[in-house]
Write a protein that holds these residues in place. Structure first.
Motif, PDB file in Angstrom:
ATOM      1  N   TYR A  20       2.712 -28.658  31.402  1.00 32.79           N
ATOM      2  CA  TYR A  20       3.096 -28.158  32.719  1.00 32.79           C
ATOM      3  C   TYR A  20       1.896 -27.553  33.450  1.00 32.79           C
ATOM      4  O   TYR A  20       1.803 -27.626  34.687  1.00 32.79           O
ATOM      5  CB  TYR A  20       4.228 -27.140  32.595  1.00 32.79           C
ATOM      6  CG  TYR A  20       3.822 -25.740  32.201  1.00 32.79           C
ATOM      7  CD1 TYR A  20       3.526 -24.779  33.167  1.00 32.79           C
ATOM      8  CD2 TYR A  20       3.720 -25.377  30.856  1.00 32.79           C
ATOM      9  CE1 TYR A  20       3.151 -23.499  32.807  1.00 32.79           C
ATOM     10  CE2 TYR A  20       3.350 -24.093  30.494  1.00 32.79           C
ATOM     11  CZ  TYR A  20       3.072 -23.157  31.462  1.00 32.79           C
ATOM     12  OH  TYR A  20       2.693 -21.888  31.114  1.00 32.79           O
ATOM     13  N   GLN A  21       0.945 -26.959  32.698  1.00 32.40           N
ATOM     14  CA  GLN A  21      -0.250 -26.397  33.330  1.00 32.40           C
ATOM     15  C   GLN A  21      -1.122 -27.509  33.894  1.00 32.40           C
ATOM     16  O   GLN A  21      -1.707 -27.371  34.977  1.00 32.40           O
ATOM     17  CB  GLN A  21      -1.027 -25.556  32.317  1.00 32.40           C
ATOM     18  CG  GLN A  21      -0.291 -24.301  31.860  1.00 32.40           C
ATOM     19  CD  GLN A  21      -0.980 -23.605  30.706  1.00 32.40           C
ATOM     20  OE1 GLN A  21      -1.432 -24.243  29.747  1.00 32.40           O
ATOM     21  NE2 GLN A  21      -1.074 -22.279  30.779  1.00 32.40           N
ATOM     22  N   ASP A  36       0.029 -30.397  34.926  1.00 31.82           N
ATOM     23  CA  ASP A  36       0.748 -30.880  36.102  1.00 31.82           C
ATOM     24  C   ASP A  36       0.482 -29.997  37.317  1.00 31.82           C
ATOM     25  O   ASP A  36       0.304 -30.490  38.436  1.00 31.82           O
ATOM     26  CB  ASP A  36       2.255 -30.927  35.824  1.00 31.82           C
ATOM     27  CG  ASP A  36       2.646 -32.083  34.926  1.00 31.82           C
ATOM     28  OD1 ASP A  36       1.888 -33.060  34.851  1.00 31.82           O
ATOM     29  OD2 ASP A  36       3.709 -32.006  34.298  1.00 31.82           O
ATOM     30  N   TYR A  59       9.376 -24.749  38.939  1.00 31.39           N
ATOM     31  CA  TYR A  59       9.787 -24.307  37.613  1.00 31.39           C
ATOM     32  C   TYR A  59      10.983 -23.367  37.691  1.00 31.39           C
ATOM     33  O   TYR A  59      11.335 -22.862  38.767  1.00 31.39           O
ATOM     34  CB  TYR A  59       8.619 -23.634  36.888  1.00 31.39           C
ATOM     35  CG  TYR A  59       7.470 -24.585  36.694  1.00 31.39           C
ATOM     36  CD1 TYR A  59       7.498 -25.544  35.698  1.00 31.39           C
ATOM     37  CD2 TYR A  59       6.364 -24.552  37.550  1.00 31.39           C
ATOM     38  CE1 TYR A  59       6.466 -26.446  35.533  1.00 31.39           C
ATOM     39  CE2 TYR A  59       5.325 -25.448  37.393  1.00 31.39           C
ATOM     40  CZ  TYR A  59       5.384 -26.393  36.384  1.00 31.39           C
ATOM     41  OH  TYR A  59       4.359 -27.285  36.243  1.00 31.39           O
ATOM     42  N   ASP A  67       9.416 -28.440  31.588  1.00 39.75           N
ATOM     43  CA  ASP A  67       9.301 -27.206  32.356  1.00 39.75           C
ATOM     44  C   ASP A  67       9.717 -27.369  33.816  1.00 39.75           C
ATOM     45  O   ASP A  67       9.749 -26.384  34.560  1.00 39.75           O
ATOM     46  CB  ASP A  67       7.855 -26.692  32.289  1.00 39.75           C
ATOM     47  CG  ASP A  67       7.462 -26.297  30.879  1.00 39.75           C
ATOM     48  OD1 ASP A  67       8.027 -25.332  30.361  1.00 39.75           O
ATOM     49  OD2 ASP A  67       6.596 -26.978  30.296  1.00 39.75           O
ATOM     50  N   TRP A  68      10.034 -28.598  34.222  1.00 39.37           N
ATOM     51  CA  TRP A  68      10.334 -28.871  35.622  1.00 39.37           C
ATOM     52  C   TRP A  68      11.821 -28.736  35.906  1.00 39.37           C
ATOM     53  O   TRP A  68      12.664 -29.026  35.060  1.00 39.37           O
ATOM     54  CB  TRP A  68       9.861 -30.266  36.008  1.00 39.37           C
ATOM     55  CG  TRP A  68       8.380 -30.433  35.946  1.00 39.37           C
ATOM     56  CD1 TRP A  68       7.652 -30.992  34.935  1.00 39.37           C
ATOM     57  CD2 TRP A  68       7.431 -30.026  36.931  1.00 39.37           C
ATOM     58  NE1 TRP A  68       6.308 -30.962  35.238  1.00 39.37           N
ATOM     59  CE2 TRP A  68       6.146 -30.374  36.457  1.00 39.37           C
ATOM     60  CE3 TRP A  68       7.543 -29.403  38.175  1.00 39.37           C
ATOM     61  CZ2 TRP A  68       4.985 -30.117  37.183  1.00 39.37           C
ATOM     62  CZ3 TRP A  68       6.388 -29.145  38.902  1.00 39.37           C
ATOM     63  CH2 TRP A  68       5.127 -29.506  38.405  1.00 39.37           C
TER      64      TRP A  68
END
Length: 279
Positions: free
Chosen positions: A16-17, A19, A243, A270-271
């Motif tokens: 997620y980081q 992204d 998030y 995480d989305w």
């Protein structure tokens, strides 16, 4: 055309980081990304490259993350050839088959979308696009007026059109996305999508039954007032690109200012994607 290639190597980054970083880079002009074994490469037009701007983004996005990067000037690539290497067909909810022009058709699925993404975002593979498509597949858009903000390739508007939406407006600030939406509408024999190039300022003075907005938290928060102004009472908004915490709460609070209430949300990794209704 010459490009700048910035190649990142990470020791401890979460998916997620990465992204989030890609999203931040896209906002400053980086338009193509390629995965590598230890990170990814990002590409920007030579004229748009700024070391100062890149440093600012990395400082804000990569706190407590160990990384290195290299910057090099490269000649133009055949970007279509690059994405063709990695673009696999996709099936959403066993109902929608997403393919490129070079993949065979699969007529057993109720909906088939042919996408030529080029450098535009939105092939359905990213979690946010997948969730938005799942919402569209489960929601009745028959004879409804639909606004698709941050349309990318136009994939969400195209799916809504195939499900019977009466009229559709698809907007993106990126000219590549605008052109991609026009081309992909033609590929899918869709004639009722009006593509517009710009941001919230080009939203027509019209009324919509459904708004689709797969962008990011900050842009959504900035544009909710504009959405509220054109959304019919009882109309639905589907958001994604953010998030669960703290983003969903912030978006819910902003929506309440305009009598738009949270209904539900879904999550992949995480989305998050969420459904709201205007009273």
């Amino acid at each position: 055309m010459q490009y700048i290639q910035v190649t990142f190597t990470f020791e401890n980054i979460e998916a997620y980081q990465q992204d989030l970083l890609i999203n931040d880079l896209a906002e400053i002009g980086y338009n193509t990304f390629e995965d590598t074994e230890s990170g990814f490469a990002a590409f920007v037009d030579f004229e748009e490259y700024s070391q100062v701007t890149l440093t600012e983004v990395l400082t804000n996005s990569l706190e407590n993350i160990v990384y290195t990067y290299t910057v090099e000037e490269i000649a133009a690539k055949n970007w279509n050839e690059e994405w063709e290497k990695n673009f696999e067909p996709l099936i959403i909810s066993e109902q929608c088959y997403v393919r490129a022009t070079f993949h065979p058709a699969q007529p057993q699925y109720p909906y088939e979308i042919v996408i030529d993404p080029k450098m535009a975002f939105g092939t359905g593979h990213h979690q946010t696009t997948t969730m938005m498509m799942q919402y569209i597949l489960s929601f009745n858009v028959q004879d409804k007026a639909v606004l698709d903000m941050g349309c990318g390739t136009g994939i969400l508007a195209i799916l809504a059109a195939k499900k019977g939406a009466k009229s559709l407006v698809a907007i993106d600030y990126d000219e590549v996305c605008y052109q991609s939406t026009l081309e992909n509408s033609t590929l899918n024999n869709i004639s009722n999508i009006e593509a517009l190039w710009g941001g919230k300022e080009v939203i027509p003075q019209a009324s919509f039954d459904v708004i689709l907005a797969n962008i990011n938290r900050n842009i959504l928060l900035d544009q909710i007032e504009n959405y509220a102004a054109v959304l019919n009472a009882g109309g639905s908004i589907f958001f994604s690109g953010f998030y669960e915490s703290p983003d969903l709460e912030m978006i819910t609070e902003e929506c309440l200012k305009f009598d738009i209430k949270y209904v539900d949300h879904q999550k992949i990794g995480d989305w998050v994607a969420a459904h709201f209704i205007k009273n």
